[in-house]
Design an enzyme around this catalytic site. Structure first.
Site, PDB file in Angstrom:
ATOM      1  N   TYR A 102      28.382 -35.563  75.106  1.00  0.00           N
ATOM      2  CA  TYR A 102      27.292 -35.618  74.412  1.00  0.00           C
ATOM      3  C   TYR A 102      27.693 -36.683  73.346  1.00  0.00           C
ATOM      4  CZ  TYR A 102      24.465 -32.421  76.845  1.00  0.00           C
ATOM      5  OH  TYR A 102      23.633 -31.896  78.002  1.00  0.00           O
ATOM      6  N   GLU A 103      26.595 -37.442  72.969  1.00  0.00           N
ATOM      7  CA  GLU A 103      26.869 -38.591  71.623  1.00  0.00           C
ATOM      8  C   GLU A 103      27.347 -37.916  70.592  1.00  0.00           C
ATOM      9  OE1 GLU A 103      24.438 -42.477  69.906  1.00  0.00           O
ATOM     10  OE2 GLU A 103      23.726 -41.212  71.548  1.00  0.00           O
ATOM     11  N   SER A 104      26.983 -36.499  70.160  1.00  0.00           N
ATOM     12  CA  SER A 104      27.174 -35.833  69.113  1.00  0.00           C
ATOM     13  C   SER A 104      28.744 -35.478  68.951  1.00  0.00           C
ATOM     14  CB  SER A 104      26.226 -34.568  69.123  1.00  0.00           C
ATOM     15  OG  SER A 104      26.562 -33.716  69.986  1.00  0.00           O
TER      16      SER A 104
END
Length: 288
Positions: A85-87
């Site tokens: 995920y981008e996080s």
């Protein structure tokens, strides 16, 4: 050109990272295979996208349809799939669906949580992502994407979230899948209102050499478009039941090429719908 009914899972082959939401799809005309409620647009897109992830290992996914597709693929065609995920969360094992990329449920039990420089500089630019999932408001025949504005830049009719990590995902993933909720000449356009995320063809023309081959799969409410890679434009390879080639071409804003053989996408099965509705998203977080 002939039409046949076969599975459309690709050996080459992708909705997206930034800007992807879990808005409910409208009820589509797909006949339910389990004898109960109709299949919604979100369910159709999630099931078809999940099938495309067969034999894929590492997927850079966003919230919404990509999450639904990857979680369903984990239960069906890709049990070893690892979601990034981008996080910065890598190898997430959430107990239930996250509502944002920063949802704490993603961190609990994850294989790793990386800083942004490590995620984008090492994981993405290091070539470790098999598939990037991207959504868009507009796409052109070469797989360039617009997630910035609809209309004129200075006075747009709609202002959108922008790129986020989309440019890096496009450039560094081995390939990109795009899920488009609407298939219309305004969304599938010959000329983008703004190019937010250039595909490799456009990047190469500007002297930039990306790692990946760009968009290889576009899943829509009407069917599936595909391209082999750099130098190739999107072409129609599959349609959903009761959708014709002529309908798809009429809904596309350029002279869409058509594969020699266009397959019919198998409808979601009772088993796929049960997993999606009861196991993946029982609280209807995205299947509203």
């Amino acid at each position: 050109m002939s039409t046949s009914t076969t599975s459309t899972t690709s050996t080459t082959g992708t909705e997206g990272t930034t800007g992807t939401t879990g808005t409910a799809g409208s009820t589509c005309t797909t006949t339910p295979t389990n004898g109960t409620r109709p299949v919604t647009s979100s369910e159709l897109l999630a099931v078809v996208a999940s099938r495309e992830l067969v034999a894929r290992r590492t997927v850079f996914a966003g919230i919404g349809l990509p999450t639904l597709a990857t979680e369903l693929a984990h239960l069906t065609v890709a049990p070893e799939i690892e979601v990034v995920y981008e996080s910065g969360v890598c190898g997430a094992h959430p107990s239930h669906l996250p509502e944002t990329i920063a949802d704490a449920v993603l961190i609990t039990g994850a294989e790793a949580v990386l800083s942004m420089p490590a995620l984008f500089g090492c994981v993405l630019q290091g070539g470790h992502i098999d598939v990037g999932f991207l959504g868009a408001a507009q796409i052109d025949r070469w797989g360039n994407l617009n997630t910035s504005v609809i209309g004129d830049w200075d006075s747009p009719s709609v202002r959108l979230p922008g790129s986020g990590g989309g440019v890096e995902v496009m450039a560094s993933s081995r390939e990109v899948f795009v899920v488009m909720r609407r298939h219309s000449p305004r969304s599938f356009t010959d000329t983008l209102d703004f190019c937010t995320t250039p595909g490799p063809d456009r990047a190469l023309a500007e002297g930039i050499r990306p790692l990946g081959i760009g968009v290889t799969r576009v899943i829509t409410e009407l069917g599936i478009l595909a391209r082999a890679g750099i130098g190739d434009e999107l072409r129609l390879v599959a349609v959903h039941p009761d959708v014709t080639v002529e309908q798809v071409r009429a809904a596309t804003g350029w002279d869409l090429k058509v594969a020699d053989t266009v397959t019919t996408v198998p409808s979601p099965t009772a088993a796929e719908l049960r997993l999606l509705r009861d196991d993946v998203d029982p609280d209807r977080v995205y299947l509203r």
